[in-house]
Scaffold this active site. Structure first.
Site, PDB file in Angstrom:
ATOM      1  N   ASP A 151       0.356   4.889   1.920  1.00 32.94           N
ATOM      2  CA  ASP A 151      -0.464   5.229   3.087  1.00 32.94           C
ATOM      3  C   ASP A 151      -1.693   6.071   2.726  1.00 32.94           C
ATOM      4  O   ASP A 151      -1.574   7.114   2.071  1.00 32.94           O
ATOM      5  CB  ASP A 151       0.385   5.975   4.130  1.00 32.94           C
ATOM      6  CG  ASP A 151       1.388   5.038   4.793  1.00 32.94           C
ATOM      7  OD1 ASP A 151       1.062   3.848   4.960  1.00 32.94           O
ATOM      8  OD2 ASP A 151       2.495   5.490   5.130  1.00 32.94           O
TER       9      ASP A 151
ATOM     10  N   HIS B  23       0.827  -1.215   0.000  1.00 32.04           N
ATOM     11  CA  HIS B  23       0.000   0.000   0.000  1.00 32.04           C
ATOM     12  C   HIS B  23       0.853   1.253   0.000  1.00 32.04           C
ATOM     13  O   HIS B  23       2.020   1.241   0.382  1.00 32.04           O
ATOM     14  CB  HIS B  23      -0.940   0.021   1.213  1.00 32.04           C
ATOM     15  CG  HIS B  23      -0.210   0.166   2.524  1.00 32.04           C
ATOM     16  ND1 HIS B  23       0.543  -0.840   3.089  1.00 32.04           N
ATOM     17  CD2 HIS B  23      -0.113   1.217   3.375  1.00 32.04           C
ATOM     18  CE1 HIS B  23       1.060  -0.422   4.217  1.00 32.04           C
ATOM     19  NE2 HIS B  23       0.689   0.831   4.421  1.00 32.04           N
TER      20      HIS B  23
ATOM     21  N   ARG C 165       4.430   6.624  14.542  1.00 35.46           N
ATOM     22  CA  ARG C 165       4.464   7.059  13.140  1.00 35.46           C
ATOM     23  C   ARG C 165       3.915   8.469  13.043  1.00 35.46           C
ATOM     24  O   ARG C 165       2.838   8.766  13.589  1.00 35.46           O
ATOM     25  CB  ARG C 165       3.605   6.086  12.329  1.00 35.46           C
ATOM     26  CG  ARG C 165       3.493   6.432  10.882  1.00 35.46           C
ATOM     27  CD  ARG C 165       2.640   5.415  10.141  1.00 35.46           C
ATOM     28  NE  ARG C 165       1.584   6.106   9.447  1.00 35.46           N
ATOM     29  CZ  ARG C 165       0.770   5.564   8.549  1.00 35.46           C
ATOM     30  NH1 ARG C 165       0.881   4.272   8.260  1.00 35.46           N
ATOM     31  NH2 ARG C 165      -0.154   6.276   7.957  1.00 35.46           N
TER      32      ARG C 165
ATOM     33  N   HIS D 186       4.672   0.078   0.295  1.00 33.75           N
ATOM     34  CA  HIS D 186       5.417  -0.724   1.259  1.00 33.75           C
ATOM     35  C   HIS D 186       4.534  -1.810   1.858  1.00 33.75           C
ATOM     36  O   HIS D 186       3.307  -1.785   1.736  1.00 33.75           O
ATOM     37  CB  HIS D 186       6.008   0.160   2.371  1.00 33.75           C
ATOM     38  CG  HIS D 186       4.988   0.942   3.135  1.00 33.75           C
ATOM     39  ND1 HIS D 186       4.398   2.081   2.636  1.00 33.75           N
ATOM     40  CD2 HIS D 186       4.445   0.752   4.365  1.00 33.75           C
ATOM     41  CE1 HIS D 186       3.552   2.562   3.522  1.00 33.75           C
ATOM     42  NE2 HIS D 186       3.548   1.774   4.584  1.00 33.75           N
TER      43      HIS D 186
HETATM   44  C1  SIN Z   1       2.797   1.217   8.000  1.00 35.27           C
HETATM   45  O1  SIN Z   1       2.258   0.868   6.962  1.00 35.27           O
HETATM   46  O2  SIN Z   1       2.782   2.366   8.416  1.00 35.27           O
HETATM   47  C2  SIN Z   1       3.551   0.199   8.823  1.00 35.27           C
HETATM   48  C3  SIN Z   1       4.943   0.068   8.373  1.00 35.27           C
HETATM   49  C4  SIN Z   1       5.734  -0.794   9.324  1.00 35.27           C
HETATM   50  O3  SIN Z   1       5.249  -1.104  10.404  1.00 35.27           O
HETATM   51  O4  SIN Z   1       6.862  -1.117   8.988  1.00 35.27           O
END
Ligand code: SIN
Length: 290
Positions: A103, A101, A261, A246
């Site tokens: 974000d 995805h 985050r 990612h």
């Molecule tokens: C996310 O998609 O923000 C998670 C990425 C992660 O936990 O490495």
């Protein structure tokens, strides 16, 4: 590329670089910040080890890139919805970001970038993979690039049950975006569909859309477009959501992996005819060959 204030070590020629010589918790000079920004635009994902950074410093670093984004539904820390909690432990039913995805691509203005600081990591595993959507676009044949250019796709998020009892911050978003977007800084073209949020190509029949999206969702997974990061406690990764996707691997049950985050607001994706068709010339030819 040599910088004066940081050292940058590419992870692959296509995507990802480790940055040395800086602690993001410090107040960075404008020159250091500009070098980080330049390296980010070149490498799409940057990694930093051993970062001592409080949540306030993490927020302050994120704000240097622009106003912060609030996730529609995820839990947050310290009463601040700009500080999204990333945590998977023995009680988790799912892992955040387990599918490819970009974000919150279902937002009308999806976040431009994300900065993740992990505080606790499992003894092994818990890596994250990123894929360059510039490389994914460049590897397509000229004919496929021309077909995709000008198409738009519906992105929709449904977080029902995903974050347990945590009440959502706002309505689940949906938006229509170009399938190929122009990066507003680099002006490069990037493929902008992902299997977590993209539902339908608007201009095609349902069957055509399904077949083309299935192809693209497979295409973006090619290892030649990717880098993979092994986290340590204190590592930071920052990724550009406009040109990457990612996936976070959950292979460490029952261990805990957790951190915070901070996500930076972005602009509405657009397509601008500013780059000559690259076809596959001088670019990765993996898709055509595969
Ligand atoms: C996310 O998609 O923000 C998670 C990425 C992660 O936990 O490495």
């Amino acid at each position: 590329m040599a910088y004066r204030h940081i050292a940058v070590e590419p992870v692959t020629p296509t995507i990802g670089a480790v940055v040395h010589g800086v602690n993001l918790g410090d107040t960075l000079s404008d020159e250091t910040f500009a070098e980080i920004h330049d390296a980010w635009m070149r490498h799409c994902v940057l990694f930093f080890r051993d970062q001592e950074m409080t949540p306030e410093q993490h927020l302050a670093f994120g704000r240097r890139f622009g106003p912060l984004h609030i996730h529609p539904a995820a839990p947050y820390a310290h009463g601040n919805p700009e500080l999204m909690v990333i945590e998977t432990n023995r009680d988790s039913k799912r892992n955040n970001g387990s599918g490819w995805h970009s974000d919150v691509s279902a937002d009308e203005e999806p976040p431009l970038g994300t900065i993740l600081h992990l505080h606790e990591v499992p003894p092994a595993g818990g890596d994250t993979l990123w894929a360059s959507m510039y490389a994914a676009y460049d590897a397509l044949s000229g004919s496929m690039q021309r077909l995709l250019t000008g198409l738009t796709a519906l992105h929709a998020a449904d977080y029902t049950g995903v974050y347990g009892d945590h009440p959502p911050q706002r309505e689940f978003p949906q938006a229509v975006h170009p399938v190929i977007r122009t990066h507003p800084v680099t002006k490069r073209r990037a493929l902008f569909v992902n299997s977590s949020f993209t539902r339908r190509i608007q201009e095609l029949s349902v069957r055509e859309s399904r077949a083309l999206l299935e192809f693209l969702f497979e295409h973006v997974k090619h290892p030649a477009f990717q880098c993979r990061f092994q986290w340590e406690a204190g590592s930071v990764a920052m990724w550009d959501n406009r040109c990457t996707q990612h996936l976070a691997v959950w292979d460490y049950y029952p261990a805990t992996r957790r951190g915070l985050r901070v996500t930076v607001q972005g602009d509405r994706p657009y397509f601008e005819d500013v780059q000559e068709d690259s076809g596959t010339q001088g670019r990765l030819r993996v898709a055509a060959a595969g």
